[in-house]
Design an enzyme around this catalytic site. Structure first.
Site, mmCIF file in Angstrom:
data_model
loop_
_atom_site.group_PDB
_atom_site.id
_atom_site.type_symbol
_atom_site.label_atom_id
_atom_site.label_comp_id
_atom_site.label_asym_id
_atom_site.label_seq_id
_atom_site.Cartn_x
_atom_site.Cartn_y
_atom_site.Cartn_z
ATOM 1 N N LYS A 112 -0.958 -1.369 4.125
ATOM 2 C CA LYS A 112 -1.862 -1.918 2.912
ATOM 3 C C LYS A 112 -2.979 -2.828 3.403
ATOM 4 O O LYS A 112 -3.904 -3.277 2.934
ATOM 5 C CB LYS A 112 -0.900 -2.394 1.839
ATOM 6 C CG LYS A 112 -0.260 -1.694 1.155
ATOM 7 C CD LYS A 112 -1.124 -0.869 0.246
ATOM 8 C CE LYS A 112 -0.119 0.300 -0.653
ATOM 9 N NZ LYS A 112 -0.979 0.770 -1.833
HETATM 10 C C1 LIG Z 1 6.240 0.506 0.698
HETATM 11 C C2 LIG Z 1 4.931 1.317 0.279
HETATM 12 N N1 LIG Z 1 4.983 2.772 0.395
HETATM 13 C C3 LIG Z 1 4.347 3.502 0.001
HETATM 14 C C4 LIG Z 1 3.141 2.962 -0.748
HETATM 15 C C5 LIG Z 1 2.208 4.307 -1.301
HETATM 16 O O1 LIG Z 1 0.846 4.176 -0.681
HETATM 17 P P1 LIG Z 1 -0.483 4.471 -1.551
HETATM 18 O O2 LIG Z 1 -0.500 3.214 -2.548
HETATM 19 O O3 LIG Z 1 -1.499 4.480 -0.537
HETATM 20 O O4 LIG Z 1 -0.447 5.693 -2.438
HETATM 21 C C6 LIG Z 1 2.965 1.892 -1.104
HETATM 22 C C7 LIG Z 1 2.105 1.270 -2.020
HETATM 23 O O5 LIG Z 1 2.295 0.191 -2.682
HETATM 24 C C8 LIG Z 1 3.919 0.647 -0.850
HETATM 25 O O6 LIG Z 1 3.866 -0.645 -0.795
#
Ligand SMILES: Cc1ncc(COP(=O)(O)O)c(C=O)c1O
Length: 455
Positions: free
Chosen positions: A43
């Site tokens: 992120k």
């Molecule tokens: C731990 C975790 N895994 C996966 C995701 C999913 O990714 P994306 O928001 O890019 O779809 C997030 C998003 O908040 C996350 O915090």
């Protein structure tokens, strides 16, 4: 190499070959380990991009406050950007998130407001609504809105995609990622598919989320929405960063399968990663088992680090209490329905039946609630309490079709939903429904859960 600030260290994370958990699967499986980013998650990439795009657009000005609804990782990325660039941060989070995630955000100077998980996104108490309100009330504040802000997917289009393409020298056949806001799946997929349209993408979803059904049928089915435990993936909304054209297939993964795989990644591969990494790998390998050939190469993105989950999936007591360790024998919807005898038959009424006939059936079989069908599809339900008050108000309804008096359908839950998740749902509402492996529908009532808990 000397960096001017922490944010310059974002990106260029390693691609590592899996050696153990993929045994028996054809092709090569590589994981892109995003905990090597300074905030320990992928992120960081989109956080800095959202901030810099807002600065360039004049939306974020010196001395401003960044306000976001975040499950923790985006907050960390935004907090690092805020420190480097001199902004203040306020984050709203759902109360199902790990305490560690909240403490980490406080440690990097953010203010955190914890909101209830089990309310709809439109509810004023939800973490989406609270963040929006703060943005309205606080002058010179910026609400990045990671769900609908396309700088999110663009960050992955500009960094994650090119890194994978370069590190594999273009030799990649499949890309898999969990889908939350959709940014990391869809931005990366767009870049990769532009380089080679034959690359197949696999999105990982949770049970309790709307994505898979929406992709496959175009239906946004609220009956698919129910509480689940995995953090970061799956949604009860359709974020603008999810571009369904970029996702060829969806695979759903249960909380338990994800938790078990996450622990295996740590122990067998030395990858001390977060819970949604287990979802991504479990789901991607299910797909790979059926579809990968010798010579194929799949890349799976692993979003974050294991420290944030020490109190949950890395804690044996927590795992046992949730029925996620094999030594716990009674803990899920699957256990409740397997304990039933073989000739179980779900009682239903059709929506075209008369209310009188439905009441007669409920009386004869002593059930207090019953699903209403349109052919094979569940379209609603009758519960004795509501039915009684409607008929007292208007006795003529007895001759009306069931469709005129039915309530919204009971929700569907996953086979591996644990008793605590089930009880939080039947407490508030009606019974729940579950489909077994043969697609037969079963009903689970409060009484069934009480019986399972006391066994
Ligand atoms: C731990 C975790 N895994 C996966 C995701 C999913 O990714 P994306 O928001 O890019 O779809 C997030 C998003 O908040 C996350 O915090």
């Amino acid at each position: 190499m000397i960096y001017n600030s922490i944010i310059e260290t974002i990106g260029n994370t390693p691609l590592i070959r899996l050696n153990k958990v993929n045994q028996g699967i054809k092709g090569e499986i590589l994981v892109k380990v995003e905990y090597f980013n300074p905030g320990n998650s992928m992120k960081d990439r989109m956080a800095i991009k959202m901030v810099e795009d807002a600065e360039a657009a004049g939306i974020l000005k010196p001395g401003g406050t960044i306000i976001e609804g975040t499950s923790g990782n985006t907050g960390m990325g935004l907090a690092l950007a805020a420190i480097a660039k001199g902004y203040k941060c306020i984050f709203t989070m759902a109360d199902k998130q790990s305490k560690e995630k909240i403490d980490i955000l406080k440690a990097v100077g953010a203010e955190v407001i914890v909101c209830p998980t089990n309310v709809s996104p439109e509810d004023p108490r939800s973490y989406y609504s609270v963040a929006r309100k703060l943005n309205k009330d606080i002058p010179n504040s910026f609400y990045p809105n990671q769900y609908d802000n396309l700088s999110n997917a663009l960050a992955h289009y500009e960094t994650t995609g090119p890194e994978i393409w370069k590190d594999t020298a273009g030799k990649i056949t499949h890309y898999a990622a969990g889908v939350g806001t959709g940014g990391s799946m869809c931005g990366t997929a767009k870049y990769l598919k532009e380089q080679n349209p034959a690359i197949i993408t696999v999105g990982i979803d949770t049970y309790g989320s709307v994505f898979k059904k929406y992709k496959e049928t175009g239906i946004f089915d609220e009956n698919e929405v129910y509480p689940y435990l995995t953090e970061g993936i799956g949604e009860d909304i359709l974020p603008k960063n999810v571009d369904f054209d970029m996702i060829d297939h969806f695979v759903k993964v249960t909380d338990k399968d994800a938790a078990v795989m996450t622990r295996r990644l740590s122990r067998e591969e030395g990858l001390f990663v977060g819970w949604s990494c287990g979802s991504a790998v479990h789901g991607a390998l299910e797909y790979a088992k059926e579809n990968l050939k010798e010579g194929d190469r799949m890349v799976i993105i692993l979003p974050d680090h294991g420290t944030r989950y020490l109190g949950k999936i890395y804690n044996d007591d927590w795992m046992r209490n949730h029925g996620f360790l094999e030594d716990k024998t009674f803990g899920t919807a699957r256990d409740i329905i397997t304990a039933r005898n073989g000739d179980y038959q779900l009682l239903v009424t059709q929506q075209t039946d008369t209310v009188k006939a439905a009441i007669a059936l409920m009386n004869k079989t002593s059930v207090s609630q019953i699903p209403v069908m349109d052919g094979d599809h569940v379209v609603g339900c009758l519960t004795d309490n509501k039915l009684l008050s409607k008929i007292i108000d208007n006795p003529d309804l007895k001759d009306a079709p069931v469709s005129e008096v039915m309530e919204d359908s009971m929700k569907f839950v996953a086979l591996d939903s644990t008793l605590d998740v089930l009880s939080s749902m039947v407490d508030k509402e009606k019974a729940v429904l579950v489909r077994d492996e043969k697609h037969q529908i079963h009903i689970i009532t409060k009484h069934d859960i009480l019986e399972a808990i006391t066994k």
